[in-house]
Scaffold this motif. Structure first.
Motif, mmCIF file in Angstrom:
data_model
loop_
_atom_site.group_PDB
_atom_site.id
_atom_site.type_symbol
_atom_site.label_atom_id
_atom_site.label_comp_id
_atom_site.label_asym_id
_atom_site.label_seq_id
_atom_site.Cartn_x
_atom_site.Cartn_y
_atom_site.Cartn_z
ATOM 1 N N LEU A 18 0.837 -1.207 0.000
ATOM 2 C CA LEU A 18 0.000 0.000 0.000
ATOM 3 C C LEU A 18 0.870 1.255 0.000
ATOM 4 C CD1 LEU A 18 -2.852 1.206 0.143
ATOM 5 C CD2 LEU A 18 -2.697 1.084 2.636
ATOM 6 N N GLU A 19 1.915 1.218 0.801
ATOM 7 C CA GLU A 19 2.821 2.370 0.885
ATOM 8 C C GLU A 19 3.482 2.641 -0.467
ATOM 9 O OE1 GLU A 19 3.388 4.524 3.319
ATOM 10 O OE2 GLU A 19 5.041 5.523 2.262
ATOM 11 N N GLU A 20 3.830 1.556 -1.159
ATOM 12 C CA GLU A 20 4.459 1.738 -2.471
ATOM 13 C C GLU A 20 3.453 2.301 -3.482
ATOM 14 O OE1 GLU A 20 6.749 -1.741 -3.595
ATOM 15 O OE2 GLU A 20 6.945 -0.995 -5.658
ATOM 16 N N LEU A 21 2.206 1.894 -3.353
ATOM 17 C CA LEU A 21 1.187 2.361 -4.301
ATOM 18 C C LEU A 21 0.748 3.793 -3.982
ATOM 19 C CD1 LEU A 21 -1.091 -0.827 -4.445
ATOM 20 C CD2 LEU A 21 0.336 0.051 -6.312
ATOM 21 N N LEU B 2 -6.753 -1.214 6.645
ATOM 22 C CA LEU B 2 -6.021 -2.457 6.919
ATOM 23 C C LEU B 2 -5.927 -2.695 8.429
ATOM 24 C CD1 LEU B 2 -3.039 -2.454 4.361
ATOM 25 C CD2 LEU B 2 -5.083 -3.892 4.323
ATOM 26 N N ALA B 3 -5.757 -1.618 9.172
ATOM 27 C CA ALA B 3 -5.643 -1.755 10.631
ATOM 28 C C ALA B 3 -6.940 -2.306 11.228
ATOM 29 C CB ALA B 3 -5.284 -0.415 11.259
ATOM 30 N N SER C 244 -6.841 -8.199 0.598
ATOM 31 C CA SER C 244 -6.482 -7.836 -0.779
ATOM 32 C C SER C 244 -7.544 -6.927 -1.389
ATOM 33 C CB SER C 244 -6.290 -9.089 -1.642
ATOM 34 O OG SER C 244 -7.511 -9.757 -1.839
ATOM 35 N N THR C 245 -8.812 -7.283 -1.230
ATOM 36 C CA THR C 245 -9.858 -6.485 -1.887
ATOM 37 C C THR C 245 -10.004 -5.115 -1.234
ATOM 38 O OG1 THR C 245 -11.541 -7.579 -0.517
ATOM 39 C CG2 THR C 245 -11.216 -8.428 -2.754
ATOM 40 N N THR C 246 -9.802 -5.047 0.064
ATOM 41 C CA THR C 246 -9.889 -3.755 0.740
ATOM 42 C C THR C 246 -8.798 -2.825 0.211
ATOM 43 O OG1 THR C 246 -10.804 -4.782 2.712
ATOM 44 C CG2 THR C 246 -9.765 -2.632 3.012
ATOM 45 N N LEU C 247 -7.588 -3.364 0.147
ATOM 46 C CA LEU C 247 -6.454 -2.567 -0.325
ATOM 47 C C LEU C 247 -6.660 -2.144 -1.786
ATOM 48 C CD1 LEU C 247 -2.770 -3.702 0.329
ATOM 49 C CD2 LEU C 247 -3.436 -2.527 -1.747
#
Ligand code: ASP
Ligand code: MG
Length: 417
Positions: free
Chosen positions: A74-77, A88-89, A122-125
């Motif tokens: 996520l951070e990379e995206l 995510l948390a 995965s789907t949330t992200l």
């Protein structure tokens, strides 16, 4: 409306997810239901979490590693994004709450409650990232749409209820946003618990949505150019099959060709919905089409399954292997959910080749013991050739010990040491 399915490999890291975005952008303006698996090897990883949990071991480090994997992507995206991390948390907290409960002893039930987090994450992200990148979408929980019985780890779909739920939720969501994001592999029960549909079950999920919505087509995005006649890792000269009828594809998946989950094709065939298998590296290429077409090729297809167990079962009282024995043996196989990949009987024995995990097989063998003697060979290979030729047979059997062989007009199978 079309249904897309993206498997674990197609969402395994940030570049892969950017690629998914690019593919969806190619279809801008179309209504899409996008079914997504857990990222990379997450399902296997969650199986480790479950194992530790079931053995009352500490799971904190495993959960940390799982979360870091997702957070790093996520951070990379979306560098420095807060909202996505907060989502995510929330999932992390739910997983930790689950793991803080005492293990119920119901392994399959616990499996589904825990392993389903892979798809939820995965789907949330991905839904969040797509939204932030201009692909407006609705995230729907498959556990409220794909309704099954309580056969945990292999939920059996209640088609009526599932159809009602899907037809209620999806078209309404598509009115708001052209894309729906949902999870493969998972569903839910009347008891508000989550259930999974069996490993690699996301293809099946795509077929369930397509069937219930009368979709135009399903596209499975893969890391191979389409349906091949063999696994290119073993057969470097493997070729792509451009077009293939449902029946033939069903046969291939029945024998274990790993491109498509075996339950996927029947619902699609019943509604004449074509299934396209395409490369996510080359979305402009045609891939393979499965549908109402004639069988245009008789090229040999090879399906190789390793890690099989060959069981040979003898009645202890030296009776013949007759209907009474067979029906008892089959019912134990059904009870322990040992899947039969090939079987053969003789007067005094009955042989079965299975790919079911060894623990389950051993439990089944225990149950057979009172009345049967069971011999087994572990780590054997099952090879199936559709449209076999002498040359194809030579290719797979040369230098190998043949334990069992079975032939029909179109198919030959070998159990090899
Ligand atoms: N994530 C699940 C699995 O790895 C389902 C799927 O990928 O189709 O088995
Ligand atoms: Mg997968």
């Amino acid at each position: 409306m079309q249904v897309f399915k993206f498997g674990g490999a197609s969402v395994k890291d940030a570049p892969a997810i950017r690629n998914l975005l690019r593919i969806l952008q190619l279809y801008a303006g179309e209504e899409l239901v996008v079914v997504i698996s857990a990222m990379g090897k997450t399902t296997n990883f969650l199986e480790r979490v479950l194992k530790a949990y079931s053995q009352q071991e500490d799971t904190a480090d495993l959960v940390e590693e799982l979360m870091r994997y997702h957070e790093d992507i996520l951070e990379e995206l979306l560098p420095d994004d807060r909202e996505g991390k907060a989502r995510l948390a929330t999932l992390r907290a739910a997983l930790e709450r689950k793991l803080a409960e005492p293990f119920s002893g119901r392994y399959d039930y616990e499996y589904d409650q825990i392993v389903s987090f892979g798809e939820l994450m995965s789907t949330t992200l991905i839904s969040y990232y797509l939204q932030a990148s201009g692909v407006s979408n609705t995230w729907l929980c498959a556990c409220e749409l794909v309704m099954t019985d309580t056969t945990y780890r292999e939920g059996r779909v209640d088609w009526n209820l599932t159809g009602d739920r899907i037809r209620q939720a999806v078209p309404a969501a598509l009115k708001d946003h052209p894309v729906v994001i949902t999870q493969g592999f998972i569903g839910g029960t009347d008891e508000q618990t989550r259930v999974t549909l069996g490993r690699e079950g996301s293809d099946y999920t795509a077929a369930i949505f397509a069937y219930c919505l009368d979709a135009e087509r399903v596209t499975i995005w893969k890391d191979v150019p389409g349906l091949l006649n063999a696994d290119p890792k073993r057969f470097p000269d493997a070729v792509k099959i451009d077009e293939i009828p449902y029946q033939e594809a069903l046969e291939l998946s029945y024998y274990g060709a790993s491109v498509i989950h075996p339950k996927t094709l029947k619902p699609l065939q019943n509604k004449h919905i074509p299934l396209n298998v395409k490369s996510f590296f080359h979305p402009e290429e045609a891939g393979s089409m499965i549908g109402d077409c004639p069988l245009s090729t008789n090229i040999s297809s090879f399906i190789v399954k390793d890690n099989q167990t060959l069981l040979t079962i003898f009645p202890k009282d030296f009776s013949f292997v007759a209907e009474e024995n067979l029906s008892e043996i089959f019912s134990l196989f059904a009870q322990y959910r040992v899947r039969i990949n090939m079987m053969q009987n003789s007067a005094l024995s009955f042989s079965v080749c299975t790919g079911t995990e060894l623990d389950r097989v051993k439990d089944c063998v225990q149950a057979l013991m009172p009345r049967y003697k069971v011999k087994y060979n572990e780590q054997v290979t099952l090879v199936t050739i559709r449209h076999y030729t002498p040359e194809a047979i030579r290719r797979v059997t040369e230098g190998r010990t043949i334990l069992l062989r079975q032939t029909s007009r179109t198919t030959i199978q070998y159990v090899l040491l």
